[in-house]
Design a protein around this motif. Structure first.
Motif, PDB file in Angstrom:
ATOM      1  N   TRP A 117       0.831  -1.206   0.000  1.00 54.62           N
ATOM      2  CA  TRP A 117       0.000   0.000   0.000  1.00 54.62           C
ATOM      3  C   TRP A 117       0.869   1.262   0.000  1.00 54.62           C
ATOM      4  N   SER A 118       2.017   1.184  -0.670  1.00 52.64           N
ATOM      5  CA  SER A 118       2.966   2.299  -0.796  1.00 52.64           C
ATOM      6  C   SER A 118       3.543   2.753   0.536  1.00 52.64           C
ATOM      7  N   ARG A 119       3.702   1.823   1.478  1.00 52.73           N
ATOM      8  CA  ARG A 119       4.271   2.173   2.781  1.00 52.73           C
ATOM      9  C   ARG A 119       4.888   0.943   3.454  1.00 52.73           C
ATOM     10  N   PRO A 120       5.779   1.167   4.417  1.00 53.00           N
ATOM     11  CA  PRO A 120       6.338   0.066   5.195  1.00 53.00           C
ATOM     12  C   PRO A 120       5.274  -0.541   6.120  1.00 53.00           C
ATOM     13  N   VAL A 121       5.196  -1.870   6.107  1.00 52.44           N
ATOM     14  CA  VAL A 121       4.252  -2.607   6.958  1.00 52.44           C
ATOM     15  C   VAL A 121       5.060  -3.649   7.723  1.00 52.44           C
ATOM     16  N   PHE A 122       4.724  -3.799   8.993  1.00 57.58           N
ATOM     17  CA  PHE A 122       5.423  -4.747   9.857  1.00 57.58           C
ATOM     18  C   PHE A 122       4.432  -5.812  10.302  1.00 57.58           C
ATOM     19  N   LYS A 123       4.908  -7.072  10.298  1.00 56.58           N
ATOM     20  CA  LYS A 123       4.010  -8.162  10.660  1.00 56.58           C
ATOM     21  C   LYS A 123       4.743  -9.211  11.483  1.00 56.58           C
ATOM     22  N   SER A 124       3.953  -9.927  12.279  1.00 58.98           N
ATOM     23  CA  SER A 124       4.421 -11.153  12.918  1.00 58.98           C
ATOM     24  C   SER A 124       3.692 -12.244  12.148  1.00 58.98           C
ATOM     25  N   THR A 125       2.626 -12.781  12.695  1.00 63.03           N
ATOM     26  CA  THR A 125       1.805 -13.689  11.886  1.00 63.03           C
ATOM     27  C   THR A 125       0.836 -12.903  11.015  1.00 63.03           C
ATOM     28  N   LYS A 126       0.505 -11.684  11.443  1.00 64.34           N
ATOM     29  CA  LYS A 126      -0.378 -10.789  10.684  1.00 64.34           C
ATOM     30  C   LYS A 126       0.191  -9.378  10.745  1.00 64.34           C
ATOM     31  N   ASP A 127      -0.210  -8.532   9.797  1.00 68.89           N
ATOM     32  CA  ASP A 127       0.199  -7.128   9.816  1.00 68.89           C
ATOM     33  C   ASP A 127      -0.234  -6.508  11.135  1.00 68.89           C
ATOM     34  N   PHE A 128       0.668  -5.715  11.745  1.00 66.01           N
ATOM     35  CA  PHE A 128       0.287  -5.060  12.996  1.00 66.01           C
ATOM     36  C   PHE A 128       0.610  -3.570  13.042  1.00 66.01           C
ATOM     37  N   ALA A 129       1.527  -3.097  12.203  1.00 61.36           N
ATOM     38  CA  ALA A 129       1.889  -1.675  12.243  1.00 61.36           C
ATOM     39  C   ALA A 129       2.373  -1.221  10.868  1.00 61.36           C
ATOM     40  N   TYR A 130       2.290   0.092  10.648  1.00 55.82           N
ATOM     41  CA  TYR A 130       2.795   0.668   9.402  1.00 55.82           C
ATOM     42  C   TYR A 130       3.352   2.058   9.679  1.00 55.82           C
ATOM     43  N   LEU A 131       4.163   2.533   8.764  1.00 51.51           N
ATOM     44  CA  LEU A 131       4.681   3.897   8.783  1.00 51.51           C
ATOM     45  C   LEU A 131       4.224   4.590   7.512  1.00 51.51           C
ATOM     46  N   GLN A 132       3.915   5.880   7.634  1.00 43.54           N
ATOM     47  CA  GLN A 132       3.504   6.653   6.462  1.00 43.54           C
ATOM     48  C   GLN A 132       3.989   8.082   6.625  1.00 43.54           C
ATOM     49  N   THR A 133       4.726   8.565   5.619  1.00 43.62           N
ATOM     50  CA  THR A 133       5.171   9.953   5.672  1.00 43.62           C
ATOM     51  C   THR A 133       4.039  10.877   5.241  1.00 43.62           C
ATOM     52  N   ASN A 134       3.995  12.025   5.860  1.00 46.67           N
ATOM     53  CA  ASN A 134       3.065  13.088   5.514  1.00 46.67           C
ATOM     54  C   ASN A 134       3.867  14.389   5.449  1.00 46.67           C
ATOM     55  N   LYS A 135       3.237  15.473   5.096  1.00 44.71           N
ATOM     56  CA  LYS A 135       3.969  16.723   4.896  1.00 44.71           C
ATOM     57  C   LYS A 135       4.780  17.138   6.130  1.00 44.71           C
ATOM     58  N   ASN A 136       4.167  17.072   7.319  1.00 43.21           N
ATOM     59  CA  ASN A 136       4.828  17.577   8.528  1.00 43.21           C
ATOM     60  C   ASN A 136       4.988  16.551   9.636  1.00 43.21           C
ATOM     61  N   HIS A 137       4.738  15.283   9.337  1.00 47.00           N
ATOM     62  CA  HIS A 137       4.845  14.262  10.374  1.00 47.00           C
ATOM     63  C   HIS A 137       4.920  12.866   9.757  1.00 47.00           C
ATOM     64  N   VAL A 138       5.137  11.890  10.615  1.00 49.95           N
ATOM     65  CA  VAL A 138       5.069  10.482  10.233  1.00 49.95           C
ATOM     66  C   VAL A 138       3.920   9.865  11.002  1.00 49.95           C
ATOM     67  N   ASN A 139       3.055   9.144  10.306  1.00 49.26           N
ATOM     68  CA  ASN A 139       2.025   8.368  10.988  1.00 49.26           C
ATOM     69  C   ASN A 139       2.601   7.009  11.338  1.00 49.26           C
ATOM     70  N   LEU A 140       2.468   6.640  12.598  1.00 53.82           N
ATOM     71  CA  LEU A 140       2.733   5.282  13.036  1.00 53.82           C
ATOM     72  C   LEU A 140       1.364   4.686  13.292  1.00 53.82           C
ATOM     73  N   GLY A 141       0.983   3.729  12.462  1.00 50.88           N
ATOM     74  CA  GLY A 141      -0.351   3.157  12.552  1.00 50.88           C
ATOM     75  C   GLY A 141      -0.336   1.737  13.078  1.00 50.88           C
ATOM     76  N   PHE A 142      -1.421   1.388  13.743  1.00 49.67           N
ATOM     77  CA  PHE A 142      -1.607   0.048  14.290  1.00 49.67           C
ATOM     78  C   PHE A 142      -2.876  -0.541  13.699  1.00 49.67           C
ATOM     79  N   SER A 143      -2.784  -1.786  13.239  1.00 54.74           N
ATOM     80  CA  SER A 143      -3.906  -2.371  12.511  1.00 54.74           C
ATOM     81  C   SER A 143      -4.502  -3.604  13.184  1.00 54.74           C
ATOM     82  N   ARG A 144      -4.129  -3.866  14.428  1.00 56.69           N
ATOM     83  CA  ARG A 144      -4.755  -4.984  15.145  1.00 56.69           C
ATOM     84  C   ARG A 144      -4.484  -4.850  16.643  1.00 56.69           C
ATOM     85  N   ASN A 145      -5.298  -5.509  17.432  1.00 57.64           N
ATOM     86  CA  ASN A 145      -5.162  -5.540  18.893  1.00 57.64           C
ATOM     87  C   ASN A 145      -5.149  -4.144  19.530  1.00 57.64           C
TER      88      ASN A 145
END
Length: 112
Positions: free
Chosen positions: A40-68
């Protein structure tokens, strides 16, 4: 380490690059067997399933969580989002990173 993610990080402005390098390192220190994927045009981190991603924006970085997300303790109220399964935090400077708290979050969201 995934080369596409390294390229994504290296292509970011210096402040964002420093943020993402620290977050990436924390994820690898906190989660055994973590796998990096570029999706999805961004770094994704997984163990057994995807759990986090990073996304650059104009003035910040989003650290996202996608489970638990129900396992995340957020004493400072920095998590944003209203969806059932996702939250994110906007990181504007390396000093915004609470190493201990973020490490706990990485462990919590990566658990099966």
């Amino acid at each position: 380490m995934n080369e596409e993610i390294t390229e994504y990080i290296n292509g970011a402005p210096e402040v964002q690059k420093n943020i993402m390098e620290l977050i990436r390192s924390l994820i690898h220190q906190s989660v055994d067997g973590v796998v990096e994927e570029y999706k999805w045009s961004r770094p994704v981190f997984k163990s057994t399933k995807d759990f986090a991603y990073l996304q650059t924006n104009k003035n910040h970085v989003n650290l996202g969580f996608s489970r638990n997300i129900e396992k995340l303790n957020d004493p400072n109220g920095v998590l944003e989002g209203t969806g059932k399964t996702m939250r994110h935090v906007k990181i504007r400077a390396v000093s915004d990173i609470d190493v201990q708290l973020f490490s706990q979050w990485f462990v919590a969201v990566s658990e099966d």
